[in-house]
Motif scaffolding. Sequence first.
Motif, PDB file in Angstrom:
ATOM      1  N   ILE A  23       6.837 -10.814  10.114  1.00 38.52           N
ATOM      2  CA  ILE A  23       7.133 -12.116  10.327  1.00 38.52           C
ATOM      3  C   ILE A  23       7.343 -12.965   9.503  1.00 38.52           C
ATOM      4  N   ASP A  24       6.520 -13.357   8.985  1.00 39.21           N
ATOM      5  CA  ASP A  24       6.311 -14.019   8.402  1.00 39.21           C
ATOM      6  C   ASP A  24       7.268 -14.568   6.714  1.00 39.21           C
ATOM      7  N   GLN A  25       7.819 -13.684   6.649  1.00 39.45           N
ATOM      8  CA  GLN A  25       9.310 -13.067   5.823  1.00 39.45           C
ATOM      9  C   GLN A  25       8.272 -13.070   3.896  1.00 39.45           C
ATOM     10  N   ASP A  26       6.590 -12.480   4.105  1.00 39.10           N
ATOM     11  CA  ASP A  26       6.304 -12.615   2.642  1.00 39.10           C
ATOM     12  C   ASP A  26       6.637 -11.873   1.857  1.00 39.10           C
ATOM     13  N   PRO A  27       7.113 -11.813   0.756  1.00 37.46           N
ATOM     14  CA  PRO A  27       7.398 -11.009  -0.184  1.00 37.46           C
ATOM     15  C   PRO A  27       6.366 -10.190  -0.433  1.00 37.46           C
ATOM     16  N   VAL A  28       5.076 -10.751  -1.310  1.00 37.40           N
ATOM     17  CA  VAL A  28       4.141 -10.242  -1.744  1.00 37.40           C
ATOM     18  C   VAL A  28       2.557 -10.402  -0.977  1.00 37.40           C
ATOM     19  N   ARG A  29       2.205  -9.482  -1.064  1.00 37.07           N
ATOM     20  CA  ARG A  29       0.537  -9.129  -0.462  1.00 37.07           C
ATOM     21  C   ARG A  29      -0.473  -9.121  -1.329  1.00 37.07           C
ATOM     22  N   ARG A  30      -1.104  -9.470  -1.630  1.00 37.69           N
ATOM     23  CA  ARG A  30      -2.365  -9.725  -2.546  1.00 37.69           C
ATOM     24  C   ARG A  30      -1.968  -8.896  -3.697  1.00 37.69           C
ATOM     25  N   GLY A  31      -1.195  -9.729  -4.410  1.00 40.95           N
ATOM     26  CA  GLY A  31      -0.792  -9.813  -5.547  1.00 40.95           C
ATOM     27  C   GLY A  31       0.172  -8.697  -5.933  1.00 40.95           C
ATOM     28  N   TRP A  32       0.653  -8.387  -4.958  1.00 44.20           N
ATOM     29  CA  TRP A  32       1.522  -6.874  -4.804  1.00 44.20           C
ATOM     30  C   TRP A  32       3.010  -6.524  -3.506  1.00 44.20           C
ATOM     31  N   ALA A  33       3.421  -6.479  -4.378  1.00 47.10           N
ATOM     32  CA  ALA A  33       5.116  -6.513  -3.530  1.00 47.10           C
ATOM     33  C   ALA A  33       4.664  -5.834  -2.049  1.00 47.10           C
ATOM     34  N   SER A  34       5.382  -6.542  -0.744  1.00 46.81           N
ATOM     35  CA  SER A  34       4.734  -6.643   0.179  1.00 46.81           C
ATOM     36  C   SER A  34       5.940  -4.972   0.864  1.00 46.81           C
ATOM     37  N   THR A  35       4.630  -4.576   1.944  1.00 43.32           N
ATOM     38  CA  THR A  35       5.586  -3.096   2.396  1.00 43.32           C
ATOM     39  C   THR A  35       7.388  -3.465   2.830  1.00 43.32           C
ATOM     40  N   ALA A  36       7.462  -4.461   3.501  1.00 46.58           N
ATOM     41  CA  ALA A  36       9.042  -4.461   3.808  1.00 46.58           C
ATOM     42  C   ALA A  36       9.755  -4.997   2.281  1.00 46.58           C
ATOM     43  N   GLU A  37       9.254  -5.499   1.391  1.00 46.73           N
ATOM     44  CA  GLU A  37       9.840  -5.557   0.378  1.00 46.73           C
ATOM     45  C   GLU A  37      10.144  -4.929  -0.425  1.00 46.73           C
ATOM     46  N   GLN A  38       9.096  -3.726  -0.537  1.00 51.22           N
ATOM     47  CA  GLN A  38       9.105  -2.408  -1.580  1.00 51.22           C
ATOM     48  C   GLN A  38      10.347  -1.440  -0.811  1.00 51.22           C
ATOM     49  N   TYR A  39       9.773  -0.850   0.108  1.00 53.22           N
ATOM     50  CA  TYR A  39      10.622  -0.795   0.736  1.00 53.22           C
ATOM     51  C   TYR A  39      11.353  -0.434   1.998  1.00 53.22           C
ATOM     52  N   GLY A  40      11.630  -1.844   2.545  1.00 52.91           N
ATOM     53  CA  GLY A  40      12.743  -2.715   3.472  1.00 52.91           C
ATOM     54  C   GLY A  40      12.133  -2.629   4.546  1.00 52.91           C
ATOM     55  N   LEU A  41      12.867  -3.717   5.552  1.00 54.87           N
ATOM     56  CA  LEU A  41      12.148  -4.141   7.075  1.00 54.87           C
ATOM     57  C   LEU A  41      11.900  -3.331   7.992  1.00 54.87           C
ATOM     58  N   ALA A  42      13.354  -2.425   8.214  1.00 52.03           N
ATOM     59  CA  ALA A  42      12.705  -1.487   9.066  1.00 52.03           C
ATOM     60  C   ALA A  42      11.971   0.175   8.624  1.00 52.03           C
ATOM     61  N   GLU A  43      11.841   0.300   7.224  1.00 51.84           N
ATOM     62  CA  GLU A  43      10.982   1.293   6.809  1.00 51.84           C
ATOM     63  C   GLU A  43       9.188   0.328   7.439  1.00 51.84           C
ATOM     64  N   ALA A  44       9.202  -0.741   6.530  1.00 57.54           N
ATOM     65  CA  ALA A  44       8.136  -1.246   7.246  1.00 57.54           C
ATOM     66  C   ALA A  44       7.671  -1.626   8.811  1.00 57.54           C
ATOM     67  N   LEU A  45       8.357  -2.223   9.001  1.00 53.96           N
ATOM     68  CA  LEU A  45       8.088  -1.973  11.059  1.00 53.96           C
ATOM     69  C   LEU A  45       7.795  -0.818  11.407  1.00 53.96           C
ATOM     70  N   VAL A  46       8.859   0.392  10.814  1.00 48.31           N
ATOM     71  CA  VAL A  46       8.352   1.718  11.720  1.00 48.31           C
ATOM     72  C   VAL A  46       6.377   2.243  11.097  1.00 48.31           C
ATOM     73  N   ALA A  47       6.038   1.827   9.704  1.00 49.57           N
ATOM     74  CA  ALA A  47       5.313   1.901   9.152  1.00 49.57           C
ATOM     75  C   ALA A  47       3.901   1.682   9.325  1.00 49.57           C
ATOM     76  N   GLY A  48       4.281   0.225  10.170  1.00 50.82           N
ATOM     77  CA  GLY A  48       3.286  -0.823  10.998  1.00 50.82           C
ATOM     78  C   GLY A  48       3.137   0.117  12.649  1.00 50.82           C
ATOM     79  N   ASP A  49       4.051   0.242  12.814  1.00 50.99           N
ATOM     80  CA  ASP A  49       3.504   0.268  14.613  1.00 50.99           C
ATOM     81  C   ASP A  49       2.744   1.886  13.812  1.00 50.99           C
ATOM     82  N   GLY A  50       3.651   3.282  12.977  1.00 49.92           N
ATOM     83  CA  GLY A  50       2.640   4.561  13.111  1.00 49.92           C
ATOM     84  C   GLY A  50       1.469   4.345  12.882  1.00 49.92           C
ATOM     85  N   LEU A  51       0.990   2.720  11.602  1.00 48.53           N
ATOM     86  CA  LEU A  51      -0.216   2.709  11.840  1.00 48.53           C
ATOM     87  C   LEU A  51      -1.353   1.780  12.712  1.00 48.53           C
ATOM     88  N   SER A  52      -0.684   1.181  13.855  1.00 46.22           N
ATOM     89  CA  SER A  52      -1.521   1.390  15.036  1.00 46.22           C
ATOM     90  C   SER A  52      -1.312   2.533  15.752  1.00 46.22           C
TER      91      SER A  52
END
Length: 107
Positions: A35-64
């Motif tokens: 949502i915030d389009q943050d490329p970094v989370r805790r000093g590391w590439a965010s999931t969306a930055e590292q794997y892509g937006l669609a993959e990050a969305l599915v990963a977040g949904d799967g974790l939920s």
Amino acid sequence: MESAKAVGGTADQVLAVAAGIECLHVASLVHDDIIDQDPVRRGWASTAEQYGLAEALVAGDGLSMAGVAALLSSGPAERMLQAARSPSRPCATCARASCAKPKSAAT
């Protein structure tokens, strides 16, 4: 889990709940970075930055879903259903507020 031990319980008694809450927490962080389009989370590439937006969305949904499943598997049904409902209220409120913003205000 250490809290359970401190009051006479065992890690096994709270493992599923702890795992469920952790999954829900991480899912919220993955979705927050999208949502915030943050490329970094805790000093590391965010999931969306590292794997892509669609993959990050599915990963977040799967974790939920994994979090809810863990909560529902862990004890008396009514208590676990109540715990599973708790995160849905603020998520729904946030989603409604986000959708109500004009597109220019969302960025």
